[in-house]
Design an enzyme around this catalytic site. Sequence first.
Site, PDB file in Angstrom:
ATOM      1  N   ALA A  96      11.575  81.110  55.282  1.00 54.17           N
ATOM      2  CA  ALA A  96      12.323  80.521  54.170  1.00 54.17           C
ATOM      3  C   ALA A  96      13.126  81.612  53.484  1.00 54.17           C
ATOM      4  O   ALA A  96      12.805  82.801  53.575  1.00 54.17           O
ATOM      5  CB  ALA A  96      11.371  79.848  53.184  1.00 54.17           C
ATOM      6  N   ASP A  97      14.159  81.188  52.800  1.00 52.02           N
ATOM      7  CA  ASP A  97      14.957  82.103  51.993  1.00 52.02           C
ATOM      8  C   ASP A  97      15.442  81.346  50.768  1.00 52.02           C
ATOM      9  O   ASP A  97      15.830  80.177  50.880  1.00 52.02           O
ATOM     10  CB  ASP A  97      16.141  82.654  52.784  1.00 52.02           C
ATOM     11  CG  ASP A  97      16.719  83.875  52.104  1.00 52.02           C
ATOM     12  OD1 ASP A  97      16.127  84.962  52.250  1.00 52.02           O
ATOM     13  OD2 ASP A  97      17.736  83.738  51.394  1.00 52.02           O
ATOM     14  N   THR A  98      15.405  82.010  49.620  1.00 47.70           N
ATOM     15  CA  THR A  98      15.780  81.379  48.350  1.00 47.70           C
ATOM     16  C   THR A  98      16.829  82.209  47.643  1.00 47.70           C
ATOM     17  O   THR A  98      16.704  83.432  47.579  1.00 47.70           O
ATOM     18  CB  THR A  98      14.536  81.231  47.435  1.00 47.70           C
ATOM     19  OG1 THR A  98      13.547  80.452  48.113  1.00 47.70           O
ATOM     20  CG2 THR A  98      14.889  80.563  46.120  1.00 47.70           C
ATOM     21  N   LYS A 122      15.393  85.129  60.091  1.00 50.98           N
ATOM     22  CA  LYS A 122      14.004  85.591  59.936  1.00 50.98           C
ATOM     23  C   LYS A 122      13.088  84.917  60.955  1.00 50.98           C
ATOM     24  O   LYS A 122      12.250  85.574  61.585  1.00 50.98           O
ATOM     25  CB  LYS A 122      13.505  85.296  58.519  1.00 50.98           C
ATOM     26  CG  LYS A 122      14.176  86.112  57.447  1.00 50.98           C
ATOM     27  CD  LYS A 122      13.727  85.646  56.064  1.00 50.98           C
ATOM     28  CE  LYS A 122      14.441  86.384  54.958  1.00 50.98           C
ATOM     29  NZ  LYS A 122      14.016  85.915  53.622  1.00 50.98           N
TER      30      LYS A 122
END
Length: 187
Positions: A65-67, A49
């Site tokens: 960010a990625d969760t 991203k």
Amino acid sequence: MDLVLASASPRRQELLSLLTIPFIIDVADVDEHVALGAREAVQVLCRRKALAVRERHPSSVILAADTLVAMHDIPFGKPENQENACQMLRKLSGNWHQVYTGVCVIDQQGQIHEGLDTSDVHFQVLSEQTIEAYVDTGEPMDKAGAYALQGIAGMLIEEVRGTPSGVIGLPLPLTRRLLTECGFSLL
């Protein structure tokens, strides 16, 4: 320095605003499918991203960010429908699981700064009636793991070991450290 948040998440926007740095939003349009465990997946996805948005803002600092919610490193993405949300919540009921959030910051020189936040979360034992009532609120439908700590599900979670802001989607201590490495002056 210009800061660009590569996310449409209102939760990430709200958390980032707590650091009192002005930022703009430019959502990354990337393929989010990876055949990896949750820990590795969030790291790959947040970097993907950040790099995509960096192409449009080459002189800015990019934050992505990625969760993912996971049990035994098996990721629970966003539910496809209400039944899928119920299935996820049945698995989480009465159990510990992990929430992994990868954060990637690309500085003005193009150097990548990244890290991983891990939290352990324990749900109460949930009755079928509670699961269905919660899913009927609609809250789980766009959330990894079919719940939102900062929402209604907060009353269904018994314990969080780790960073609550990481569970919500942007671990503030890690984000603060990475932005400081990139030259931002923060508290």
